[in-house]
Design a protein around this motif. Structure first.
Motif, short mmCIF file in Angstrom:
data_model
loop_
_atom_site.label_atom_id
_atom_site.label_comp_id
_atom_site.label_asym_id
_atom_site.label_seq_id
_atom_site.Cartn_x
_atom_site.Cartn_y
_atom_site.Cartn_z
N GLN A 191 0.91 -1.30 -0.05
CA GLN A 191 -0.15 0.10 -0.09
C GLN A 191 0.74 1.23 0.00
O GLN A 191 0.51 2.23 -0.72
CB GLN A 191 -0.99 0.15 1.08
N TYR A 192 1.90 1.22 0.66
CA TYR A 192 2.81 2.19 0.74
C TYR A 192 3.45 2.39 -0.54
O TYR A 192 3.43 3.93 -1.02
CB TYR A 192 3.90 2.29 1.78
N TYR A 193 4.09 1.65 -1.24
CA TYR A 193 4.43 1.62 -2.34
C TYR A 193 3.48 2.17 -3.48
O TYR A 193 3.70 3.12 -4.46
CB TYR A 193 5.09 0.39 -2.88
N ILE A 194 2.35 1.70 -3.29
CA ILE A 194 1.49 2.13 -4.53
C ILE A 194 1.06 3.73 -4.22
O ILE A 194 0.85 4.75 -5.16
CB ILE A 194 0.34 1.24 -4.43
#
Length: 59
Positions: A53-56
Motif C-alpha cells: 500500500q505504501y509503495y502504491i
C-alpha cells in the motif's frame, strides 16, 4: 476451547476473504522481512500489505 468444527468454520470463513500469494525471494531478503516484522510486532501478512500500500501510494 472452541470445538474442532468451530475452528474449521472459522478457517473456511477467513480463507474465503483472502488470497494466497507465494513468493520466492533471496534468503537475505526473507530474513530481513521476518526480523523486521517480528521487531515491529507485525505479522508478515500485515507488513506485506502495508509495504504494498505504501509503495502504491508513493509511486
Amino acid at each position: 476451547m472452541p470445538s474442532k468444527e468451530a475452528v474449521e468454520r472459522s478457517r473456511k470463513n477467513y480463507d474465503s476473504k483472502v488470497d494466497t500469494i507465494t513468493l520466492r525471494v533471496d534468503p537475505k531478503i526473507n530474513e530481513m522481512f521476518k526480523n523486521y516484522s517480528r521487531e515491529q510486532g507485525l505479522t508478515k501478512k500485515d507488513l506485506f500489505e502495508r509495504a504494498v500500500q505504501y509503495y502504491i501510494d508513493n509511486h
